[in-house]
Design an enzyme around this catalytic site. Structure first.
Site, PDB file in Angstrom:
ATOM      1  N   HIS A  66      33.564  39.394  49.376  1.00 50.20           N
ATOM      2  CA  HIS A  66      34.439  39.426  48.310  1.00 50.20           C
ATOM      3  C   HIS A  66      33.738  39.058  47.144  1.00 50.20           C
ATOM      4  O   HIS A  66      32.908  38.252  47.150  1.00 50.20           O
ATOM      5  CB  HIS A  66      35.585  38.508  48.434  1.00 50.20           C
ATOM      6  CG  HIS A  66      36.788  38.970  47.889  1.00 50.20           C
ATOM      7  ND1 HIS A  66      37.170  38.526  46.445  1.00 50.20           N
ATOM      8  CD2 HIS A  66      37.835  39.809  48.144  1.00 50.20           C
ATOM      9  CE1 HIS A  66      38.235  38.842  45.918  1.00 50.20           C
ATOM     10  NE2 HIS A  66      38.861  39.712  46.919  1.00 50.20           N
ATOM     11  N   ASP A 108      41.295  42.649  54.296  1.00 51.25           N
ATOM     12  CA  ASP A 108      41.373  43.955  55.123  1.00 51.25           C
ATOM     13  C   ASP A 108      40.814  44.049  56.212  1.00 51.25           C
ATOM     14  O   ASP A 108      40.889  45.142  56.996  1.00 51.25           O
ATOM     15  CB  ASP A 108      40.716  45.009  54.064  1.00 51.25           C
ATOM     16  CG  ASP A 108      41.438  45.320  52.858  1.00 51.25           C
ATOM     17  OD1 ASP A 108      42.470  45.247  52.958  1.00 51.25           O
ATOM     18  OD2 ASP A 108      40.812  45.576  51.837  1.00 51.25           O
TER      19      ASP A 108
HETATM   20  N1  CMC Z   1      28.191  44.031  54.446  1.00 44.60           N
HETATM   21  C1  CMC Z   1      26.794  43.799  54.061  1.00 44.60           C
HETATM   22  N2  CMC Z   1      26.360  43.237  53.203  1.00 44.60           N
HETATM   23  C2  CMC Z   1      27.222  42.926  51.997  1.00 44.60           C
HETATM   24  C3  CMC Z   1      28.748  43.120  52.208  1.00 44.60           C
HETATM   25  C4  CMC Z   1      29.104  43.580  53.313  1.00 44.60           C
HETATM   26  N3  CMC Z   1      30.590  44.051  53.446  1.00 44.60           N
HETATM   27  N4  CMC Z   1      29.363  42.778  51.067  1.00 44.60           N
HETATM   28  C5  CMC Z   1      28.194  42.182  50.104  1.00 44.60           C
HETATM   29  N5  CMC Z   1      27.199  42.193  50.827  1.00 44.60           N
HETATM   30  C6  CMC Z   1      25.679  41.788  50.339  1.00 44.60           C
HETATM   31  C7  CMC Z   1      25.160  42.868  49.190  1.00 44.60           C
HETATM   32  O1  CMC Z   1      24.572  43.761  49.909  1.00 44.60           O
HETATM   33  C8  CMC Z   1      24.517  41.807  48.425  1.00 44.60           C
HETATM   34  O2  CMC Z   1      23.231  41.461  49.158  1.00 44.60           O
HETATM   35  P1  CMC Z   1      21.967  41.287  48.116  1.00 44.60           P
HETATM   36  O3  CMC Z   1      22.276  39.931  47.550  1.00 44.60           O
HETATM   37  O4  CMC Z   1      20.758  41.151  49.285  1.00 44.60           O
HETATM   38  O5  CMC Z   1      21.840  42.363  47.396  1.00 44.60           O
HETATM   39  C9  CMC Z   1      25.323  40.356  48.336  1.00 44.60           C
HETATM   40  O6  CMC Z   1      25.985  40.522  49.712  1.00 44.60           O
HETATM   41  C10 CMC Z   1      26.247  40.382  47.202  1.00 44.60           C
HETATM   42  O7  CMC Z   1      27.341  41.460  47.193  1.00 44.60           O
HETATM   43  P2  CMC Z   1      27.753  42.301  46.077  1.00 44.60           P
HETATM   44  O8  CMC Z   1      27.633  43.610  46.478  1.00 44.60           O
HETATM   45  O9  CMC Z   1      26.945  41.934  45.008  1.00 44.60           O
HETATM   46  O10 CMC Z   1      29.022  41.755  45.822  1.00 44.60           O
HETATM   47  P3  CMC Z   1      30.148  42.456  45.045  1.00 44.60           P
HETATM   48  O11 CMC Z   1      30.948  41.230  44.189  1.00 44.60           O
HETATM   49  O12 CMC Z   1      29.506  43.299  44.103  1.00 44.60           O
HETATM   50  O13 CMC Z   1      30.998  43.125  45.808  1.00 44.60           O
HETATM   51  C11 CMC Z   1      32.468  43.737  47.557  1.00 44.60           C
HETATM   52  C12 CMC Z   1      32.321  42.692  46.718  1.00 44.60           C
HETATM   53  C13 CMC Z   1      33.884  43.390  48.028  1.00 44.60           C
HETATM   54  C14 CMC Z   1      32.967  45.185  47.095  1.00 44.60           C
HETATM   55  C15 CMC Z   1      31.677  43.892  48.684  1.00 44.60           C
HETATM   56  O14 CMC Z   1      31.444  42.604  49.580  1.00 44.60           O
HETATM   57  C16 CMC Z   1      31.743  45.038  49.782  1.00 44.60           C
HETATM   58  O15 CMC Z   1      31.468  46.118  49.515  1.00 44.60           O
HETATM   59  N6  CMC Z   1      32.559  44.550  50.778  1.00 44.60           N
HETATM   60  C17 CMC Z   1      33.019  45.660  51.807  1.00 44.60           C
HETATM   61  C18 CMC Z   1      34.316  46.271  51.048  1.00 44.60           C
HETATM   62  C19 CMC Z   1      35.444  45.485  51.437  1.00 44.60           C
HETATM   63  O16 CMC Z   1      35.771  45.022  52.323  1.00 44.60           O
HETATM   64  N7  CMC Z   1      36.112  45.499  50.193  1.00 44.60           N
HETATM   65  C20 CMC Z   1      37.554  44.884  50.218  1.00 44.60           C
HETATM   66  C21 CMC Z   1      37.466  43.612  49.563  1.00 44.60           C
HETATM   67  S1  CMC Z   1      39.165  42.462  49.667  1.00 44.60           S
HETATM   68  C22 CMC Z   1      40.429  43.675  48.989  1.00 44.60           C
HETATM   69  C23 CMC Z   1      40.577  44.088  47.812  1.00 44.60           C
HETATM   70  O17 CMC Z   1      41.033  43.075  46.800  1.00 44.60           O
HETATM   71  O18 CMC Z   1      39.986  44.985  47.430  1.00 44.60           O
END
Ligand code: CMC
Length: 432
Positions: A310, A367
């Site tokens: 998240h 989720d």
């Molecule tokens: N699986 C594997 N790696 C992950 C995941 C994941 N679900 N989420 C984040 N990471 C890694 C990401 O690759 C990055 O690694 P590095 O630092 O090596 O590049 C690090 O963790 C930080 O992640 P980020 O992409 O910079 O984080 P963000 O804040 O941009 O994205 C997110 C947040 C929710 C989009 C992401 O965690 C994700 O894609 N999760 C899966 C989709 C999901 O479950 N979404 C629902 C969110 S909760 C309900 C809502 O409010 O929408």
């Protein structure tokens, strides 16, 4: 409820010093107010993904991602989920205070009298192909309310705005249930206003004209809690979309339609559908959890663990704790043979003991387990995100209303750092 405390941040550009006010909220982040930065310095701020940008001050919701805290209007979400009804929570979010008994009854009545759709709208549903995703239908039909409910389309008229809010809250369950009925070829089931908000939704989803739907009270209660948990979450992607679109002074229905589109994406509300799909894929692929965890960690593989991670929570999502508890209860009673809950728990355990997830503070989010509950209730996978939308609606409405009531409201209009070509000479088609 913000103050400047006369503290400033000093910014030095080309040797010249500028003082930027520091805004202090009730709790949580402090903010450097850059709203005059461009006028003062000719510079803009660059903030990829808005990770450090507060486009507004808001009194609606407080999220402390480090400590896993979520409060609506000051009340802990855990307490609201345990003690409130969804419409009571909606009132709290939109109007700022828990309603008295009379206020709640009046609010519910105002919603109840608008649950029907214009009969002509049924033809909109009929125009979609059978396999159309419910989120596409939902956004289109909600947007179409602006045509059918023109007398509540002016967002700066307080009377019309209130009417739009009641209509939106009233018609959303009807539209959501009609999306489902359309997709399975069953007749639409009209709302029954003697039922509660959650009962009515389940009735419209699962009753058929030839048979009454006897809904287990556990399902009504679970839905009530899930909708409360999804009701609000600050400046998330869909809420920001609602505000961005609404800031142009378009009507509420079009603004909510934009929010529904934003929510559909798998990185946001679409994660609940994607998460169940992922669990089904893992189950069908021999339950090789290590393989999927390795894929999620591989920077060259676009696969991510859905329902994990998240932007704000760097701790266990407090909503996920509650959802998991409900899962336990419902699985024990109704779906002891459903392998997905056990699989999800195993996956959580594997991920949470892996340094990759530990170091990045990636925990299950709201989720991760919600889809398992929806499955038990008989809700198909492609409707999961539509239920998220139904829950998030009061939050969207609350922010939309707060924005319009804020003094000095302006259209949202970010800038960008241009990195394209400088001016160049036009090349006629024949010479290209
Ligand atoms: N699986 C594997 N790696 C992950 C995941 C994941 N679900 N989420 C984040 N990471 C890694 C990401 O690759 C990055 O690694 P590095 O630092 O090596 O590049 C690090 O963790 C930080 O992640 P980020 O992409 O910079 O984080 P963000 O804040 O941009 O994205 C997110 C947040 C929710 C989009 C992401 O965690 C994700 O894609 N999760 C899966 C989709 C999901 O479950 N979404 C629902 C969110 S909760 C309900 C809502 O409010 O929408």
């Amino acid at each position: 409820m913000s103050s400047t405390n006369e503290e400033t941040a000093k910014l030095i550009i080309d040797g010249k010093e500028y003082a930027l006010p520091i805004r202090i909220g009730t709790e949580g982040n402090r903010a450097i107010d850059v709203s005059k930065l461009y006028a003062m310095t000719g510079h803009i701020t660059l903030d990829d993904g808005f990770a450090n940008t507060g486009p507004t001050m808001s009194m609606i919701c407080y999220v402390d991602g480090e400590n896993g805290v979520l409060r609506y209007r000051g009340y802990r979400v855990e307490e609201l989920a345990e003690r409130c009804d969804f419409t009571e929570t909606a009132y709290l979010l939109i109007y700022g205070e828990l309603p008295t008994g009379d206020q709640l009854e009046e609010f519910r009545t105002n919603i109840r009298v608008h649950t029907l759709l214009h009969e002509g709208m049924k033809r909109i549903f009929a125009g979609f192909p059978p396999q159309a995703h419910p989120m596409a239908i939902l956004s289109a039909v909600v947007g179409a309310l602006a045509i059918y409910d023109k007398d509540s389309a002016d967002p700066v008229d307080p009377v019309q705005s209130e009417l739009a809010i009641y209509r939106m809250l009233a018609k959303m369950p009807t539209i959501t249930a009609f999306c489902y009925k359309q997709s399975i070829g069953q007749p639409f089931i009209y709302p029954q206003n003697k039922l509660t908000y959650c009962q009515n939704f389940l009735h419209m989803m699962f009753a058929v004209p030839s048979e009454q739907y006897r809904m287990p009270v556990d399902f009504v209660n679970a839905l009530n809690v899930l909708l409360i948990l999804h009701a609000e979450h600050g400046q998330n992607c869909s809420t920001s979309a609602v505000q961005m679109v609404g800031s142009s002074n378009v009507n509420l229905f079009s603004s909510i339609s934009a929010g529904i589109c934003a929510l559909w994406g798998a990185l946001h509300g679409g994660a609940n559908e994607a998460c169940i799909k992922m669990l089904e894929d893992i189950a069908a692929d021999g339950r090789d959890l290590g393989k999927y965890v390795d894929r999620a960690k591989d920077p060259d593989d676009p696969f991510r663990l859905m329902g994990f991670g998240h932007r704000v929570y760097k701790n266990y999502d407090p909503r996920a704790t509650i959802v998991k508890e409900i899962c336990h209860r419902l699985v024990d009673k109704y779906a002891a043979d459903d392998p997905l809950f056990e699989l999800a728990q195993e996956l959580e355990e594997v991920a949470l003991s892996d340094p990759y997830f530990v170091e990045r503070k990636l925990y299950p989010n709201v989720d991760f387990y919600s889809g398992i509950i929806y499955r038990i209730m008989g809700i198909p996978n492609n409707m999961f995100t539509a239920l998220f939308a139904l829950g998030r609606l009061p939050g969207w409405v609350a922010h939309w209303r707060e924005m319009h009531l804020a003094p000095g409201k302006r259209i949202h209009r970010p800038r960008q750092l241009y990195t394209g070509h400088s001016e160049r000479e036009f090349v006629p088609l024949i010479k290209r």
